[in-house]
Design a protein around this motif. Structure first.
Motif, PDB file in Angstrom:
ATOM      1  N   ALA A   9     120.812  91.045  72.812  1.00 48.36           N
ATOM      2  CA  ALA A   9     119.440  90.458  72.682  1.00 48.36           C
ATOM      3  C   ALA A   9     118.147  91.150  72.600  1.00 48.36           C
ATOM      4  O   ALA A   9     118.569  92.239  74.202  1.00 48.36           O
ATOM      5  CB  ALA A   9     119.871  89.258  72.957  1.00 48.36           C
ATOM      6  N   VAL A  10     117.428  90.905  72.382  1.00 50.34           N
ATOM      7  CA  VAL A  10     116.005  91.586  72.552  1.00 50.34           C
ATOM      8  C   VAL A  10     115.209  91.082  73.459  1.00 50.34           C
ATOM      9  O   VAL A  10     114.746  90.131  72.425  1.00 50.34           O
ATOM     10  CB  VAL A  10     115.826  91.916  71.337  1.00 50.34           C
ATOM     11  CG1 VAL A  10     114.504  93.148  71.395  1.00 50.34           C
ATOM     12  CG2 VAL A  10     116.284  92.909  70.398  1.00 50.34           C
ATOM     13  N   VAL A  48     113.337  85.521  71.605  1.00 47.57           N
ATOM     14  CA  VAL A  48     114.943  86.388  72.094  1.00 47.57           C
ATOM     15  C   VAL A  48     115.266  86.884  70.900  1.00 47.57           C
ATOM     16  O   VAL A  48     114.953  85.679  69.733  1.00 47.57           O
ATOM     17  CB  VAL A  48     115.678  85.299  72.582  1.00 47.57           C
ATOM     18  CG1 VAL A  48     116.852  86.246  72.491  1.00 47.57           C
ATOM     19  CG2 VAL A  48     115.533  84.932  74.386  1.00 47.57           C
ATOM     20  N   ASP A  49     115.306  88.044  70.326  1.00 46.18           N
ATOM     21  CA  ASP A  49     115.240  87.862  68.552  1.00 46.18           C
ATOM     22  C   ASP A  49     114.765  87.918  68.055  1.00 46.18           C
ATOM     23  O   ASP A  49     114.890  87.780  66.605  1.00 46.18           O
ATOM     24  CB  ASP A  49     116.802  88.296  68.297  1.00 46.18           C
ATOM     25  CG  ASP A  49     118.315  88.770  69.222  1.00 46.18           C
ATOM     26  OD1 ASP A  49     117.459  89.828  69.753  1.00 46.18           O
ATOM     27  OD2 ASP A  49     118.685  87.723  69.379  1.00 46.18           O
TER      28      ASP A  49
END
Length: 179
Positions: A9-10, A48-49
């Protein structure tokens, strides 16, 4: 799907607002309560994302997560904010540990907007910093009076991040708050 197989995830951030109220209590024999709105509290929220982490933390009765980070507007150089970022990097924050980490080692991600502490509860995770990834394992609610319980009203989940991207995000915030 195991934590090891979870996709990366980013981690990101965004400014968000938390509503605030003043509560007045009046009366001698019969108390009357009056709540008045105040200016919302602005804080840095984890994404997150691209989606707020708090959106993934909804109770079974539909109540949404109201917890926030220590990264509030005007709180530069705040030791709690700095400590909360350091533990996310796996660094020592022993001077602030009891404010940002539970006795079992789980790290606070989001904190009570009223008191700011972990005693009355917050969102925590078992943070693991590895060679190329960082994991937030078993993200869920916890308070200081009870051990973390994986069986709770909010589904517990794990997130994995690319370590370089994660550290860039957290270290950028840390540099801002230290300055």
């Amino acid at each position: 799907m195991s934590a090891e197989a979870a996709p990366l995830a980013v981690l990101g951030v965004r400014w968000a607002e938390h509503p605030q109220r003043n509560v007045e209590i009046r009366g001698l024999f019969r108390w009357r309560f009056r709540a008045t709105a105040r200016e919302p509290l602005r804080f840095i929220d984890w994404t997150v994302d691209g989606r707020p982490l708090r959106d993934r933390l909804t109770f079974s009765n539909g109540r949404e997560c109201e917890d926030i980070t220590f990264l509030t507007e005007g709180s530069g150089a705040d030791v709690f904010a700095i400590g909360s970022l350091r533990v996310l990097l796996g660094e020592d924050a022993s001077d602030m540990d009891w404010w940002v980490r539970y006795d079992d080692g789980r790290v606070g991600l989001l904190f009570c907007p009223g008191c700011g502490g972990l005693d009355c509860g917050g969102v925590s995770a078992d943070v693991r910093v590895m060679d190329t990834t960082v994991e937030w394992r078993n993200i869920g609610y916890q308070d200081a009076n009870h051990p973390f319980d994986i069986e709770q009203e909010v589904p517990v989940f794990t997130l994995r991040f690319d370590r370089a991207q994660y550290e860039t995000t957290v270290r950028t915030l840390l540099a801002v708050w230290i300055a």
